[in-house]
Structures are given as C-alpha cells and as structure tokens.
Design an enzyme around this catalytic site. Structure first.
Site, mmCIF file in Angstrom:
data_model
loop_
_atom_site.group_PDB
_atom_site.id
_atom_site.type_symbol
_atom_site.label_atom_id
_atom_site.label_comp_id
_atom_site.label_asym_id
_atom_site.label_seq_id
_atom_site.Cartn_x
_atom_site.Cartn_y
_atom_site.Cartn_z
ATOM 1 N N CYS A 109 45.192 -4.895 43.113
ATOM 2 C CA CYS A 109 46.564 -4.486 43.382
ATOM 3 C C CYS A 109 46.552 -3.674 44.679
ATOM 4 O O CYS A 109 45.506 -3.164 45.093
ATOM 5 C CB CYS A 109 47.126 -3.659 42.228
ATOM 6 S SG CYS A 109 46.226 -2.133 41.881
ATOM 7 N N HIS A 156 36.671 4.327 43.395
ATOM 8 C CA HIS A 156 37.418 3.388 44.231
ATOM 9 C C HIS A 156 37.519 3.930 45.661
ATOM 10 O O HIS A 156 38.501 4.585 46.010
ATOM 11 C CB HIS A 156 38.808 3.206 43.600
ATOM 12 C CG HIS A 156 39.775 2.373 44.358
ATOM 13 N ND1 HIS A 156 39.425 1.437 45.306
ATOM 14 C CD2 HIS A 156 41.141 2.336 44.291
ATOM 15 C CE1 HIS A 156 40.518 0.855 45.781
ATOM 16 N NE2 HIS A 156 41.568 1.394 45.185
ATOM 17 N N CYS A 175 44.445 -0.764 49.555
ATOM 18 C CA CYS A 175 43.287 -0.886 48.665
ATOM 19 C C CYS A 175 42.529 -2.202 48.809
ATOM 20 O O CYS A 175 41.400 -2.310 48.353
ATOM 21 C CB CYS A 175 43.712 -0.727 47.213
ATOM 22 S SG CYS A 175 44.395 0.897 46.842
#
Length: 403
Positions: A389, A359, A91
């Site tokens: 994160c 996202h 991510c």
C-alpha cells in the site's frame, strides 16, 4: 521484448529507527554506498557494468536529499560514469525503483541496473519534508486527508476486522520472523553493516520482539484513537467521505503496525546478455509490474486493486501465485488482502513482515522482492507476488518467476 532478470538481491539488517538504534550513527549516504559496494563485490562488476542506479527514498530532505542516488554512486566503488536517479513513490519507492529498472531493460534502455532504496528513519524523521497533502489546506480538504493510522482504522471498520484479529496477525508475524532468523533464511541476502574499522555494527534485524503475546498487545492503547475522536478529530473528516460509517473502530497500535527502522536494499537486474557477459546466472525474471491510484482517504487499500490489475495484465489468476509478500504497514492492510482474494494465510509473509521486522520506507519494496525470491528458492517454488500500500492512495506490485 527483452526479458529482465534478477541476478542478485541484498539488504542490510534493519536497525531500530531511534537514537539508540545500532545504525543511528550511519548516514543514508554511507549505508547506500555500502549496499552498492556489496552488489559490486558479490557479482564481480567493473567499469560501466550497469546503466544506472535507481534509488528510492521517501523523505528527500537533509542528508537524504540532493539526488542521494548519484551521491551514493560517487561515495561507492562503482565507476563514476554510472549516473544515479532518486525516486519517491512513498512506501513503494524501493519496489518502483526495481520495476522501473526492469521496464527500462525490457524497452532496450540499457542491459543492467542496480535498483533499490534506503531510509534512515531515526535520522531523517518521517514527514519532515512537509508533504503537501498533509499541510496544504487546499489539497487536504479536497482529498479528505487523514493520517495513515486513521486510514488503517477505517479499513478495519469498513471490512469488519477486530483488534483481536489484528493482534493475532502481529503475534504470528513475530513468530515467523523469529523462526526465519533461527533457520538462517535471510543469510543469502544480508549484508552486515561495519564501521570504518571493519567492526560489525549490525548483522541481524534488531526491531523484533519474538516473545510478544496476545496478552502483551492487549495492554497497548490504540495509537490513533485520540487524534481521531478528540483533537483534531480526524474521524469526523473520514465520516464526511464515508457517511455510512457511524464511527471509526480504532484497533491499531505500535504492536500491530509497522516498525520505524533504518535500512537499505538493492537488487541487480539485467538482460540475458548481461548475465552471459559477466558470467552470472539469473535467479528469476520479472514477469510483470503494476501501479495504480486509489481513494486517498482510506489510502491503504491499494494492494487489492493493483493485484487485480497485475493479474489481469499478465493473464494470470491468484491461484498461479505460490507465495505472497504483502507489506505489513498495518495489520488491516494484510487482513484486507487475504479477505479479498481468499488467500491461504500460510502463503502470505511466511517469514514475518514489517510488524515484526520494521518498514524502512524507501527500502521496503526492494526488501520484500528479495525476501520473496529467497523463499521461492528455499521451498523450490516458482512464482511470487509482492505488493505494498502507498500513502496518498496508491498501490504497487511485482510478479517474479524463477528461472
């Protein structure tokens, strides 16, 4: 040491990551090339103006495989003498691309880079690359692997976050995102996506649900309850790692978790000399970068220790930061960050976050850096911190300072 400056930050709108999403017919390659061309045009770049294109994307299979960064350079109008590097830190891939480029410049390896990332989640499904930590028993058993949603619920259980707290944060994210669009706060960075005839396909984030209420979210079923409690029973795995927990409180669902979307983002980073040579004015300097490994089971707590690390390494305190962008992978991630640092919620994700806007995995890190910079300028503030994160237990952070 040479300073690294941000000269431009651009992104596409985020489209719903499914078959009826506005960007579904656009390939990862085409969207990446569109962003590279936008950065080139917006800044009048020509020839070998940048040393490299560093491009993050998470699911590197199919159309997102084969060094997508180099393919995007070749499809774009950039000079073919510019290479391309594809990277994957899950991510945080888009942020890691920016941080890597900045640190290359600081170390004297080139004067300028384009860094960012892409993810077309409606075309290349998350997890379709068969990550070892999820599918190889030797690693999954060693790390007490559970899916990210279970990890988010473990955070909620461990730190005392309720379903009501998570839902309230999600509703506020929707409200802030709608307000940001209503006030055109993203206008400086948005690059509309057009088809081959120049017709606009998408010029606005389309995942938002601005009318969402607490009552609406209360009706949604917890997304990870069955996989945790019934089959395959991941809660039992988690409690082997955390025996002090007698259960896992399942509070996350589609409304208080990040949205699956398509999108891309790019940041132009260069030295002071690069700006002078090209007649460009720096908008901010990248003051510090950091990354860290964390517990792979709870997985998503990385923003806290990586923020502690970046502040320690840069000789700063949390009070030195004017605004924060903490990726809203799940509500509990942001709630834990604010709890750990006692941060004023009015300084965190002020234009909404991934629960409202989505996202796009490989792009998000670059998106939130650009959003942070735009908002620092809009409010005439100085310093911002962006953090995410990361799957498998990691965290990444970037501190930018306006110049």
């Amino acid at each position: 040491m040479t300073e690294a400056y941000i000269y431009d930050a651009a992104r596409t709108p985020r489209g719903k990551g499914r078959a009826d999403g506005s960007l579904h017919e656009v390939t990862s390659l085409a969207l990446s090339a569109r962003l590279l061309n936008a950065v080139k045009e917006r800044n009048g770049l020509s020839g070998h103006a940048v040393e490299d294109v560093i491009w993050g994307n998470v699911t590197q299979v199919g159309e997102q495989g084969g060094c997508l960064a180099r393919s995007a350079v070749l499809l774009s109008d950039l000079d073919e003498s510019i290479p391309g590097l594809s990277i994957n830190r899950f991510c945080a891939s888009g942020m890691e691309a920016v941080n890597l480029a900045a640190n290359q410049i600081k170390g004297g390896a080139g004067q300028a880079y384009i860094a960012g990332g892409v993810e077309m989640m409606g075309r290349v499904a998350m997890g379709s690359d068969g990550a070892a930590i999820a599918v190889d028993p030797s690693l999954a058993m060693k790390t007490y692997f559970v899916p990210q949603g279970i990890s988010a619920d473990i955070i909620a259980t461990e730190y005392g976050f309720t379903r009501e707290m998570a839902d309230a944060l999600a509703v506020e994210s929707q409200r802030r995102a709608a307000e940001a669009w209503a006030e055109n706060r993203f206008a400086k960075s948005i690059v509309p996506v057009v088809d081959q005839n120049g017709i606009v396909i998408l010029d606005r984030d389309e995942y938002m649900r601005p009318g969402t209420t607490i009552e609406d979210l209360a009706k949604l079923k917890a997304s990870f309850k069955d996989m945790g409690e019934v089959m395959p029973g991941f809660d039992k795995v988690a409690m082997l790692k955390y025996p002090h927990l007698d259960h896992v409180e399942h509070i996350h669902h589609a409304g208080n978790s990040s949205g699956i979307v398509d999108g891309a983002a790019a940041v132009l980073i260069g030295s002071k000399e690069f700006g002078i040579a090209h007649g460009l004015k720096p908008r901010a300097r990248i003051r510090a970068t950091a990354k860290i490994g964390t517990d792979p089971t709870i997985m998503l707590t990385g923003p806290v220790p990586v923020t502690e690390k970046i502040l320690r390494d840069s000789g700063m305190s949390i009070g030195d930061i004017d605004l924060f962008e903490v990726n809203e992978a799940f509500a509990a991630v942001v709630l834990r960050f604010m709890q750990a640092f006692q941060v004023d919620p009015s300084k965190v994700n002020v234009n909404g976050g991934a629960m409202a806007l989505g996202h796009p995995l490989g792009a998000t890190g670059a998106i939130i850096i650009g959003t942070l910079l735009d908002e620092l300028e809009r409010r005439d503030l100085s310093t911002g911190l962006a953090t995410l994160c990361i799957a498998s237990g990691m965290g990444a952070a970037t501190i930018i300072e306006r110049v």
